[in-house]
Design a protein around this motif. Sequence first.
Motif, short mmCIF file in Angstrom:
data_model
loop_
_atom_site.label_atom_id
_atom_site.label_comp_id
_atom_site.label_asym_id
_atom_site.label_seq_id
_atom_site.Cartn_x
_atom_site.Cartn_y
_atom_site.Cartn_z
N THR A 139 0.96 -1.27 0.07
CA THR A 139 -0.11 -0.08 -0.18
C THR A 139 0.91 1.26 -0.17
O THR A 139 0.57 2.18 -0.76
N GLY A 140 1.82 1.39 0.76
CA GLY A 140 2.75 2.49 0.86
C GLY A 140 3.44 2.66 -0.45
O GLY A 140 3.46 3.74 -1.11
N VAL A 141 4.05 1.70 -1.01
CA VAL A 141 4.67 1.78 -2.56
C VAL A 141 3.98 2.16 -3.37
O VAL A 141 4.04 2.94 -4.44
N SER A 142 2.44 1.62 -3.36
CA SER A 142 1.50 1.85 -4.47
C SER A 142 1.02 3.50 -4.14
O SER A 142 0.86 4.12 -5.29
N THR A 143 1.10 3.96 -3.23
CA THR A 143 0.49 5.33 -2.91
C THR A 143 1.70 6.22 -3.16
O THR A 143 1.35 7.38 -3.96
N VAL A 144 3.05 5.85 -2.93
CA VAL A 144 4.21 6.80 -3.43
C VAL A 144 4.06 6.84 -4.97
O VAL A 144 4.38 7.91 -5.57
N ALA A 145 4.11 5.63 -5.54
CA ALA A 145 3.89 5.75 -7.03
C ALA A 145 2.77 6.44 -7.61
O ALA A 145 3.01 7.04 -8.73
N ALA A 146 1.73 6.27 -7.18
CA ALA A 146 0.38 7.14 -7.40
C ALA A 146 0.64 8.66 -7.49
O ALA A 146 0.31 9.38 -8.38
N VAL A 147 1.19 8.95 -6.39
CA VAL A 147 1.59 10.42 -6.02
C VAL A 147 2.41 11.03 -6.81
O VAL A 147 2.47 12.07 -7.87
N TRP A 148 3.69 10.13 -7.12
CA TRP A 148 4.55 10.52 -8.06
C TRP A 148 4.08 10.96 -9.34
O TRP A 148 4.57 11.50 -10.05
N TRP A 149 3.47 9.79 -10.00
CA TRP A 149 3.03 9.77 -11.19
C TRP A 149 2.01 10.94 -11.45
O TRP A 149 1.81 11.60 -12.51
N ARG A 150 1.10 11.28 -10.40
CA ARG A 150 0.11 12.28 -10.47
C ARG A 150 0.86 13.52 -10.70
O ARG A 150 0.64 14.58 -11.50
N ARG A 151 2.04 13.79 -10.06
CA ARG A 151 2.88 15.15 -10.35
C ARG A 151 3.60 14.95 -11.59
O ARG A 151 3.68 16.23 -11.98
N GLN A 152 3.92 13.95 -12.00
CA GLN A 152 4.59 13.92 -13.41
C GLN A 152 3.59 14.16 -14.66
O GLN A 152 4.46 14.65 -15.63
N ASP A 153 2.49 13.80 -14.37
CA ASP A 153 1.59 13.56 -15.55
C ASP A 153 0.81 14.79 -15.55
O ASP A 153 -0.43 15.06 -16.18
N ARG A 154 0.89 16.11 -14.88
CA ARG A 154 0.05 17.10 -14.77
C ARG A 154 0.38 17.89 -16.04
O ARG A 154 1.34 18.15 -16.60
N GLN A 155 -0.76 18.83 -16.35
CA GLN A 155 -0.79 19.58 -17.40
C GLN A 155 -0.04 20.93 -17.24
O GLN A 155 -0.32 21.47 -15.99
N GLU A 156 0.98 21.34 -17.92
CA GLU A 156 1.81 22.57 -17.69
C GLU A 156 1.49 23.57 -18.82
O GLU A 156 1.56 22.87 -19.99
N ALA A 157 1.72 24.80 -18.61
CA ALA A 157 2.03 25.74 -19.71
C ALA A 157 3.52 25.71 -20.30
O ALA A 157 4.35 25.77 -19.58
N ASP A 158 3.70 25.98 -21.34
CA ASP A 158 5.09 25.76 -22.14
C ASP A 158 4.98 26.91 -22.98
O ASP A 158 3.81 27.49 -23.61
N TRP A 159 6.05 27.86 -23.24
CA TRP A 159 5.93 29.15 -23.89
C TRP A 159 6.94 28.85 -25.46
O TRP A 159 7.97 28.40 -25.20
N ALA A 160 6.23 29.42 -26.45
CA ALA A 160 7.00 29.42 -27.89
C ALA A 160 7.11 30.95 -27.91
O ALA A 160 6.00 31.62 -28.05
#
Length: 190
Positions: A23-44
């Motif tokens: 459960t601990g490993v799964s929670t850490v992996a889910a939180v990490w993935w959620r932070r990595q997969d968030r939408q962000e603005a990027d500028w051109a």
Amino acid sequence: MDFDTAFWAGVGMASAVATALATGVSTVAAVWWRRQDRQEADWAIYNVRPFRTHRDSHGNEPSLGLDLDVANAGDGVAFRVVATATGGDVRIQGPLVESGLGVRGHMHRRSQPLVPVMPPGEAVHLRIDVAGPEEWATAAVELSWVHPPTWKKRRNTRTLRLLVADLATLPPQRATDPVAGEPAGQPAAE
């Protein structure tokens, strides 16, 4: 305590530890993935055009600066987009619109202090006026925006700093001012 009781107590303890660890490993992996997969603005940055104007027949002072377009090329929305400048002045301008002056084909841009919401694919025009040629190397523009979610009490503000000298070279100065016939940048003799 007999063997069967001790064995099943050990199995129960091992399964509880394994469940807690998984459960601990799964929670850490889910939180990490959620932070990595968030939408962000990027500028051109594109359509970068340095300019240098000279005194004109209407008495307008010479100016030096840069026109450029900035687009949100990321996959996330940027909120409260603000541009500030050091070594000069910057204006955020909207799209070209026809002026209501009755002059056909006369287009202009409206300045605005900030862009409230800038979704992906949206672009604005920046007009940067540099204080003088000596300021060109150090003049900079900072584009700042609030990263979602905006409902949190702690705002997550991001900043992009652009040096004017990195965007374009200093435009050359003309030998003479075409209006007054004086050397460019010099006031007319009175």
